[in-house]
Design a protein around this motif. Structure first.
Motif, mmCIF file in Angstrom:
data_model
loop_
_atom_site.group_PDB
_atom_site.id
_atom_site.type_symbol
_atom_site.label_atom_id
_atom_site.label_comp_id
_atom_site.label_asym_id
_atom_site.label_seq_id
_atom_site.Cartn_x
_atom_site.Cartn_y
_atom_site.Cartn_z
ATOM 1 N N ARG A 224 0.838 -1.210 0.000
ATOM 2 C CA ARG A 224 0.000 0.000 0.000
ATOM 3 C C ARG A 224 0.867 1.253 0.000
ATOM 4 N NH1 ARG A 224 -1.368 3.177 3.943
ATOM 5 N NH2 ARG A 224 -3.253 4.421 3.870
ATOM 6 N N ARG A 225 1.892 1.272 0.859
ATOM 7 C CA ARG A 225 2.777 2.438 0.950
ATOM 8 C C ARG A 225 3.558 2.660 -0.340
ATOM 9 N NH1 ARG A 225 5.449 2.080 6.976
ATOM 10 N NH2 ARG A 225 3.514 2.276 8.145
ATOM 11 N N ILE A 226 4.034 1.574 -0.939
ATOM 12 C CA ILE A 226 4.771 1.683 -2.200
ATOM 13 C C ILE A 226 3.855 2.195 -3.306
ATOM 14 C CG2 ILE A 226 5.970 0.377 -3.990
ATOM 15 C CD1 ILE A 226 7.008 -1.465 -1.675
ATOM 16 N N ALA A 227 2.634 1.674 -3.373
ATOM 17 C CA ALA A 227 1.670 2.127 -4.389
ATOM 18 C C ALA A 227 1.381 3.616 -4.229
ATOM 19 C CB ALA A 227 0.386 1.310 -4.302
ATOM 20 N N LEU A 228 1.202 4.073 -3.011
ATOM 21 C CA LEU A 228 0.961 5.496 -2.776
ATOM 22 C C LEU A 228 2.173 6.329 -3.167
ATOM 23 C CD1 LEU A 228 -0.932 5.405 0.650
ATOM 24 C CD2 LEU A 228 -1.855 6.141 -1.560
ATOM 25 N N ALA A 229 3.367 5.874 -2.811
ATOM 26 C CA ALA A 229 4.593 6.609 -3.119
ATOM 27 C C ALA A 229 4.828 6.700 -4.626
ATOM 28 C CB ALA A 229 5.789 5.949 -2.441
ATOM 29 N N LEU A 230 4.487 5.643 -5.354
ATOM 30 C CA LEU A 230 4.707 5.613 -6.799
ATOM 31 C C LEU A 230 3.495 6.078 -7.598
ATOM 32 C CD1 LEU A 230 6.656 2.232 -7.103
ATOM 33 C CD2 LEU A 230 7.579 4.560 -7.028
ATOM 34 N N ASP A 231 2.437 6.467 -6.895
ATOM 35 C CA ASP A 231 1.195 6.931 -7.513
ATOM 36 C C ASP A 231 0.661 5.914 -8.514
ATOM 37 O OD1 ASP A 231 -0.889 8.778 -7.710
ATOM 38 O OD2 ASP A 231 -0.004 9.707 -9.487
ATOM 39 N N THR A 232 0.541 4.686 -8.043
ATOM 40 C CA THR A 232 0.000 3.599 -8.851
ATOM 41 C C THR A 232 -0.916 2.749 -7.980
ATOM 42 O OG1 THR A 232 0.606 1.904 -10.468
ATOM 43 C CG2 THR A 232 1.915 1.968 -8.446
ATOM 44 N N SER A 233 -1.377 1.624 -8.510
ATOM 45 C CA SER A 233 -2.262 0.760 -7.732
ATOM 46 C C SER A 233 -1.516 -0.477 -7.240
ATOM 47 C CB SER A 233 -3.459 0.312 -8.583
ATOM 48 O OG SER A 233 -3.036 -0.589 -9.597
ATOM 49 N N MET A 234 -2.036 -1.088 -6.212
ATOM 50 C CA MET A 234 -1.467 -2.331 -5.707
ATOM 51 C C MET A 234 -1.616 -3.428 -6.761
ATOM 52 S SD MET A 234 -2.721 -2.017 -1.720
ATOM 53 C CE MET A 234 -2.233 -3.658 -1.249
ATOM 54 N N ASP A 235 -2.683 -3.390 -7.541
ATOM 55 C CA ASP A 235 -2.869 -4.366 -8.617
ATOM 56 C C ASP A 235 -1.738 -4.268 -9.640
ATOM 57 O OD1 ASP A 235 -5.166 -5.359 -7.492
ATOM 58 O OD2 ASP A 235 -6.525 -4.418 -8.928
ATOM 59 N N LEU B 113 1.348 -3.167 -9.075
ATOM 60 C CA LEU B 113 2.558 -3.691 -8.444
ATOM 61 C C LEU B 113 2.563 -5.213 -8.433
ATOM 62 C CD1 LEU B 113 2.971 -1.308 -5.367
ATOM 63 C CD2 LEU B 113 4.219 -1.248 -7.538
ATOM 64 N N ALA B 114 1.391 -5.811 -8.295
ATOM 65 C CA ALA B 114 1.279 -7.272 -8.242
ATOM 66 C C ALA B 114 1.236 -7.904 -9.633
ATOM 67 C CB ALA B 114 0.031 -7.670 -7.456
ATOM 68 N N GLY B 115 1.208 -7.079 -10.680
ATOM 69 C CA GLY B 115 1.165 -7.613 -12.034
ATOM 70 C C GLY B 115 -0.208 -8.073 -12.471
ATOM 71 N N LEU B 116 -1.244 -7.611 -11.794
ATOM 72 C CA LEU B 116 -2.608 -8.014 -12.131
ATOM 73 C C LEU B 116 -3.245 -7.148 -13.207
ATOM 74 C CD1 LEU B 116 -3.900 -8.731 -8.516
ATOM 75 C CD2 LEU B 116 -3.092 -10.378 -10.217
ATOM 76 N N THR B 117 -2.604 -6.013 -13.518
ATOM 77 C CA THR B 117 -3.098 -5.113 -14.552
ATOM 78 C C THR B 117 -1.906 -4.450 -15.226
ATOM 79 O OG1 THR B 117 -4.531 -3.217 -15.023
ATOM 80 C CG2 THR B 117 -3.374 -3.177 -12.934
ATOM 81 N N ASP B 118 -2.113 -4.024 -16.454
ATOM 82 C CA ASP B 118 -1.084 -3.271 -17.168
ATOM 83 C C ASP B 118 -1.297 -1.770 -17.019
ATOM 84 O OD1 ASP B 118 0.165 -5.570 -18.094
ATOM 85 O OD2 ASP B 118 -1.069 -5.656 -19.893
ATOM 86 N N GLU B 119 -2.385 -1.386 -16.382
ATOM 87 C CA GLU B 119 -2.738 0.024 -16.195
ATOM 88 C C GLU B 119 -1.992 0.568 -14.977
ATOM 89 O OE1 GLU B 119 -3.863 3.587 -16.759
ATOM 90 O OE2 GLU B 119 -4.646 2.079 -18.140
ATOM 91 N N ALA B 120 -1.022 1.448 -15.227
ATOM 92 C CA ALA B 120 -0.207 1.983 -14.130
ATOM 93 C C ALA B 120 -0.920 3.079 -13.329
ATOM 94 C CB ALA B 120 1.109 2.532 -14.665
ATOM 95 N N ALA B 121 -1.906 3.734 -13.946
ATOM 96 C CA ALA B 121 -2.611 4.823 -13.255
ATOM 97 C C ALA B 121 -3.366 4.262 -12.051
ATOM 98 C CB ALA B 121 -3.581 5.509 -14.199
ATOM 99 N N PRO B 122 -3.306 4.985 -10.928
ATOM 100 C CA PRO B 122 -4.013 4.498 -9.740
ATOM 101 C C PRO B 122 -5.521 4.647 -9.890
ATOM 102 C CG PRO B 122 -3.144 6.674 -9.319
ATOM 103 C CD PRO B 122 -2.644 6.255 -10.682
ATOM 104 N N TYR B 123 -6.231 3.864 -9.102
ATOM 105 C CA TYR B 123 -7.685 4.007 -9.046
ATOM 106 C C TYR B 123 -8.005 5.323 -8.340
ATOM 107 C CZ TYR B 123 -7.449 -1.024 -9.879
ATOM 108 O OH TYR B 123 -7.172 -2.252 -10.398
ATOM 109 N N PRO B 124 -9.175 5.891 -8.618
ATOM 110 C CA PRO B 124 -9.566 7.091 -7.866
ATOM 111 C C PRO B 124 -9.599 6.770 -6.374
ATOM 112 C CG PRO B 124 -11.061 6.695 -9.700
ATOM 113 C CD PRO B 124 -10.173 5.497 -9.597
#
Length: 64
Positions: free
Chosen positions: A28-39, A41-52
């Motif tokens: 969660r902290r890494i996703a917030l720091a990188l402005d992306t989603s946990m999905d 980071l886990a390779g579950l999506t190719d969409e780097a943009a975070p969810y709203p």
């Protein structure tokens, strides 16, 4: 990255090298720091943009 996430450098190095998996909170902290989603980071999506993010997460954003 340690300053942005609060994750110890030793732990972060182990995560990067695959010697250790990150916890939910670390992810969660890494996703917030990188402005992306946990999905992403886990390779579950190719969409780097975070969810709203909802209003309850606004304080986390401002604390960074």
């Amino acid at each position: 990255m340690q300053i942005l996430t609060g994750i110890d450098q030793s732990d972060y190095s182990k995560i990067e090298s695959g010697k250790r998996n990150f916890t939910f909170e670390q992810c969660r902290r890494i996703a917030l720091a990188l402005d992306t989603s946990m999905d992403y980071l886990a390779g579950l999506t190719d969409e780097a943009a975070p969810y709203p993010r909802g209003a309850e997460n606004t304080d986390d954003q401002q604390a960074r």
